[in-house]
Design an enzyme around this catalytic site. Structure first.
Site, PDB file in Angstrom:
ATOM      1  N   THR A   1       4.841  -2.232   8.523  1.00  0.00           N
ATOM      2  CA  THR A   1       5.520  -2.186   9.812  1.00  0.00           C
ATOM      3  C   THR A   1       4.591  -1.595  10.852  1.00  0.00           C
ATOM      4  OG1 THR A   1       7.709  -2.025   8.840  1.00  0.00           O
ATOM      5  CG2 THR A   1       7.422  -1.014  11.013  1.00  0.00           C
TER       6      THR A   1
ATOM      7  N   GLN B   1       8.156 -10.452   4.583  1.00  0.00           N
ATOM      8  CA  GLN B   1       9.096  -9.592   3.877  1.00  0.00           C
ATOM      9  C   GLN B   1      10.448  -9.581   4.603  1.00  0.00           C
ATOM     10  OE1 GLN B   1       8.603  -5.273   3.858  1.00  0.00           O
ATOM     11  NE2 GLN B   1       8.812  -5.268   1.620  1.00  0.00           N
TER      12      GLN B   1
ATOM     13  N   HIS C   1      12.825  -7.551   0.373  1.00  0.00           N
ATOM     14  CA  HIS C   1      12.587  -6.104   0.425  1.00  0.00           C
ATOM     15  C   HIS C   1      13.745  -5.393  -0.261  1.00  0.00           C
ATOM     16  CE1 HIS C   1      11.066  -2.321   1.528  1.00  0.00           C
ATOM     17  NE2 HIS C   1      10.857  -2.493   2.828  1.00  0.00           N
TER      18      HIS C   1
ATOM     19  N   ASN D   1      12.210   1.153  -1.110  1.00  0.00           N
ATOM     20  CA  ASN D   1      12.080   2.181  -0.068  1.00  0.00           C
ATOM     21  C   ASN D   1      13.376   2.600   0.622  1.00  0.00           C
ATOM     22  OD1 ASN D   1       9.418   2.133  -0.731  1.00  0.00           O
ATOM     23  ND2 ASN D   1       8.723   1.034   1.081  1.00  0.00           N
TER      24      ASN D   1
ATOM     25  N   TYR E   1      16.092   0.903   1.569  1.00  0.00           N
ATOM     26  CA  TYR E   1      16.818   0.019   2.484  1.00  0.00           C
ATOM     27  C   TYR E   1      18.007  -0.625   1.758  1.00  0.00           C
ATOM     28  CZ  TYR E   1      12.879   1.296   5.263  1.00  0.00           C
ATOM     29  OH  TYR E   1      11.954   2.056   5.933  1.00  0.00           O
TER      30      TYR E   1
ATOM     31  N   ARG F   1      10.273  -6.917  -4.013  1.00  0.00           N
ATOM     32  CA  ARG F   1       9.609  -5.608  -4.027  1.00  0.00           C
ATOM     33  C   ARG F   1      10.599  -4.513  -4.413  1.00  0.00           C
ATOM     34  NH1 ARG F   1       5.826  -2.201   0.304  1.00  0.00           N
ATOM     35  NH2 ARG F   1       4.129  -2.149  -1.190  1.00  0.00           N
TER      36      ARG F   1
ATOM     37  N   ASN G   1      13.346   7.890   2.238  1.00  0.00           N
ATOM     38  CA  ASN G   1      14.641   7.662   2.885  1.00  0.00           C
ATOM     39  C   ASN G   1      15.818   8.251   2.105  1.00  0.00           C
ATOM     40  OD1 ASN G   1      13.737   6.399   5.257  1.00  0.00           O
ATOM     41  ND2 ASN G   1      13.467   4.447   4.185  1.00  0.00           N
TER      42      ASN G   1
ATOM     43  N   GLY H   1      -2.095  -0.947   1.189  1.00  0.00           N
ATOM     44  CA  GLY H   1      -1.442  -0.783   2.485  1.00  0.00           C
ATOM     45  C   GLY H   1      -2.402  -0.233   3.515  1.00  0.00           C
TER      46      GLY H   1
HETATM   47  C1  LIG Z   1       2.335   2.185   8.664  1.00  0.00           C
HETATM   48  C2  LIG Z   1       3.057   1.774   7.401  1.00  0.00           C
HETATM   49  C3  LIG Z   1       4.031   0.809   7.478  1.00  0.00           C
HETATM   50  C4  LIG Z   1       4.693   0.375   6.312  1.00  0.00           C
HETATM   51  N1  LIG Z   1       5.618  -0.639   6.395  1.00  0.00           N
HETATM   52  C5  LIG Z   1       6.183  -1.130   5.279  1.00  0.00           C
HETATM   53  C6  LIG Z   1       7.028  -2.271   5.327  1.00  0.00           C
HETATM   54  O1  LIG Z   1       7.262  -2.873   6.383  1.00  0.00           O
HETATM   55  N2  LIG Z   1       7.581  -2.691   4.165  1.00  0.00           N
HETATM   56  C7  LIG Z   1       7.327  -2.078   2.960  1.00  0.00           C
HETATM   57  O2  LIG Z   1       7.848  -2.493   1.925  1.00  0.00           O
HETATM   58  N3  LIG Z   1       6.488  -1.029   2.887  1.00  0.00           N
HETATM   59  C8  LIG Z   1       5.897  -0.559   4.000  1.00  0.00           C
HETATM   60  N4  LIG Z   1       4.998   0.476   3.923  1.00  0.00           N
HETATM   61  C9  LIG Z   1       4.542   0.917   2.585  1.00  0.00           C
HETATM   62  C10 LIG Z   1       3.259   0.165   2.205  1.00  0.00           C
HETATM   63  O3  LIG Z   1       3.531  -1.228   2.011  1.00  0.00           O
HETATM   64  C11 LIG Z   1       2.677   0.716   0.898  1.00  0.00           C
HETATM   65  O4  LIG Z   1       3.665   0.660  -0.107  1.00  0.00           O
HETATM   66  C12 LIG Z   1       2.200   2.155   1.067  1.00  0.00           C
HETATM   67  O5  LIG Z   1       1.368   2.304   2.205  1.00  0.00           O
HETATM   68  C13 LIG Z   1       1.445   2.609  -0.188  1.00  0.00           C
HETATM   69  O6  LIG Z   1       0.294   1.804  -0.405  1.00  0.00           O
HETATM   70  P1  LIG Z   1      -1.176   2.326   0.010  1.00  0.00           P
HETATM   71  O7  LIG Z   1      -1.348   3.671  -0.660  1.00  0.00           O
HETATM   72  O8  LIG Z   1      -2.125   1.290  -0.484  1.00  0.00           O
HETATM   73  O9  LIG Z   1      -1.191   2.482   1.509  1.00  0.00           O
HETATM   74  C14 LIG Z   1       4.363   0.960   5.067  1.00  0.00           C
HETATM   75  C15 LIG Z   1       3.386   1.958   5.006  1.00  0.00           C
HETATM   76  C16 LIG Z   1       2.726   2.359   6.151  1.00  0.00           C
HETATM   77  C17 LIG Z   1       1.637   3.395   6.050  1.00  0.00           C
END
Ligand SMILES: Cc1cc2nc3c(=O)[nH]c(=O)nc-3n(C[C@H](O)[C@H](O)[C@H](O)COP(=O)(O)O)c2cc1C
Length: 367
Positions: free
Chosen positions: A27, A100, A176, A179, A181, A228, A236, A320
Site C-alpha cells: 500500500t 490484491q 487478501h 493482516n 482485514y 494470502r 491490527n 516487500g
Molecule cells: C509500506 C507497506 C505497505 C504494505 N501494504 C500491504 C498491502 O497492501 N497488502 C499486504 O498484504 N501487505 C502489505 N504490507 C506487508 C508486506 O506485503 C510484507 O508482508 C511486509 O513488508 C514483510 O515483508 P518484507 O520484510 O519483505 O518487507 C505492506 C508493508 C509495507 C512496509
C-alpha cells in the site's frame, strides 16, 4: 536440498515466472480523486517489471472495504481504466502483475464509510488500534457485526472485482486474507465471536474465505488466483487460540480450488514487526498441508530466501520493503550488489519522492 535458486524459473498456476522473486503487495496511499490509481503508479510498477511476479497493492473491492487514505479501488470504470494503464506498462516491459483484492472490515472508520456508517466485521469487537484518516490518527471504532444475510453481498463484491481485474488487464488476483482485514477477522478466533455458520469451529470461521475463493475462482479459474494468509502475526489487534489448527484447516481446504499459489507471511526472525507473538510458527506445517505452489514472505534477504527454496520450504519468496527501495532488486541480487536503503517517511502518501525516484544500479555505476 535442491539446486533451485531465486533465478530458477517457476510456474504458479497459469503464471510463468522467469525468476522466484515476487514483489509483495505494498500500500502506498497515492491514489488520486475517486481512488483511481495515481498516474505515477504506471512508472512505479513498470520500474519493477523484472520481478518474477508483481502483486499490486491492496485494492478495495467496494467503498465499505476502505480503511486508509487514498488507497485504490477496483469497483468503478475510472479505477479499471487507471489500472489498465499500469498493467499495459508492466506487460510491455515483459512483466506479470496480479492485484490484491481487499476488504478491511473493522480496520476502518466512519469517515471512510458511505453515509458515515460504522465499519463492518464478523463481530462487534474493536481492533483496539489507532487508524490513519484524513483527520489524523483516530481510535478505531467498535464495528457493527454483519448480519448473516449480508455475507453473500460481500462475496459478490470480491467476484465483481475479480471480473474488473480481468477487464483491467491483470494476469490474476490475490485474495487478501491476511493482516487482520475482513477475511482474516472471520478466520481468527480473537475477532470472531459469531454463533452462526460463520463462527465457532474452524470449519465455520474458514467459511467466508472458502466462499470468496469459490466465487473468485469461478470468475478467473483457480490457476489465476492466489490467497494470502498471516497465521501468526498480531497486526491490527489479531489473535487466534490455535493457529496450527485454524490455518492447517484453511490451507488444506484451499487445495480443492487448484490455486496459482498460497502466500504466507511469517518472518523467520523474531525482531520483524510481523513475526509471531507468543505462538509457534506454522508455515512449515501449512507448506505440507497445501499441495500447490507456496510463497513465503517476511524479512527475507537473498541468503535466507535461497535457503528456503533449497530446503523446499517455498517455491518463491516475496519481498516487500526491499522492492520499495530497489526497482531492480532482481538484478542487484543476481550481481550481489548493494541495496538502496528504504525511507519509511515516504512509504505512504506523497508523490514521486520515495516512490518512483529510487535509483537503478545502472544510474549509480558507469556502464
Ligand atoms: C509500506 C507497506 C505497505 C504494505 N501494504 C500491504 C498491502 O497492501 N497488502 C499486504 O498484504 N501487505 C502489505 N504490507 C506487508 C508486506 O506485503 C510484507 O508482508 C511486509 O513488508 C514483510 O515483508 P518484507 O520484510 O519483505 O518487507 C505492506 C508493508 C509495507 C512496509
Amino acid at each position: 536440498m535442491s539446486d533451485t535458486t531465486l533465478f530458477t524459473p517457476v510456474r504458479l498456476g497459469a503464471l510463468d515466472l522467469p525468476n522466484r522473486l515476487v514483489m509483495a503487495p505494498l500500500t502506498r496511499s497515492r491514489a488520486v480523486a475517486g481512488n483511481v490509481p495515481n498516474p505515477l503508479a504506471v512508472t512505479y510498477y513498470r520500474q519493477r517489471a523484472t520481478a518474477g511476479l508483481i502483486i499490486a497493492e491492496a485494492t478495495q473491492v467496494t467503498p465499505e472495504g476502505q480503511g486508509y487514505p487514498d488507497t485504490p479501488g477496483l469497483h468503478t470504470d475510472a479505477q479499471v481504466a487507471g489500472w489498465r494503464a499500469v498493467t499495459d506498462a508492466v506487460h510491455e516491459a515483459g512483466g506479470r502483475i496480479v492485484v490484491q483484492l481487499w476488504h478491511v472490515g473493522r480496520v476502518s472508520h466512519q469517515s471512510y464509510q458511505p453515509g458515515g456508517a460504522l465499519p463492518v466485521a464478523p463481530s462487534a469487537i474493536s481492533p483496539g488500534i489507532k487508524l490513519y484518516t484524513h483527520q489524523g490518527l483516530v481510535e478505531a471504532p467498535t464495528p457493527r457485526a454483519l448480519e448473516i444475510e449480508e455475507i453473500p453481498g460481500i462475496v459478490g463484491k470480491f467476484a465483481a472485482a475479480a471480473a474488473r481485474a480481468r477487464e483491467a488487464g491483470f494476469d490474476g488476483v490475490e485474495i487478501h486474507a491476511a493482516n487482520g482485514y475482513l477475511i482474516d477477522q472471520f478466520l481468527r478466533s480473537g475477532s470472531n465471536a459469531r454463533t452462526d455458520a460463520y463462527g465457532g469451529s474452524v470449519e465455520n470461521r474458514a467459511r467466508l474465505l472458502l466462499e470468496v475463493t469459490a466465487a473468485v475462482t469461478d470468475v478467473l479459474g483457480g490457476d489465476r488466483v492466489g490467497v494470502r494468509l498471516s497465521p501468526t502475526n498480531a497486526v491490527n489487534g489479531m489473535s487466534d487460540a490455535d493457529p496450527a489448527a485454524t490455518f492447517g484447516h484453511a490451507a488444506a481446504a484451499l487445495n480443492r480450488f487448484g490455486l496459482a499459489y498460497l502466500h504466507v507471511i511469517e518472518p523467520l526472525r523474531d525482531d520483524h514487526p510481523m513475526s509471531p507473538k507468543g505462538t509457534a510458527r506454522v508455515s512449515r506445517q501449512l507448506r505440507q498441508a497445501f499441495t500447490g505452489p507456496y510463497i513465503v514472505n517476511g524479512g527475507y534477504d537473498k541468503a535466507t530466501a535461497t535457503r528456503a527454496l533449497a530446503d523446499g520450504q517455498a517455491d518463491a519468496v516475496a519481498f516487500g520493503v526491499p522492492f520499495i527501495a530497489n526497482p531492480d532488486l532482481v538484478e542487484r541480487y543476481r550481481l550481489d550488489a548493494p541495496l538502496n536503503a528504504a525511507d519509511p517517511a515516504t512509504f505512504y502518501g506523497g508523490g514521486e519522492k520515495g516512490y518512483t525516484d529510487y535509483p537503478f544500479l545502472s544510474e549509480l555505476q558507469p556502464v
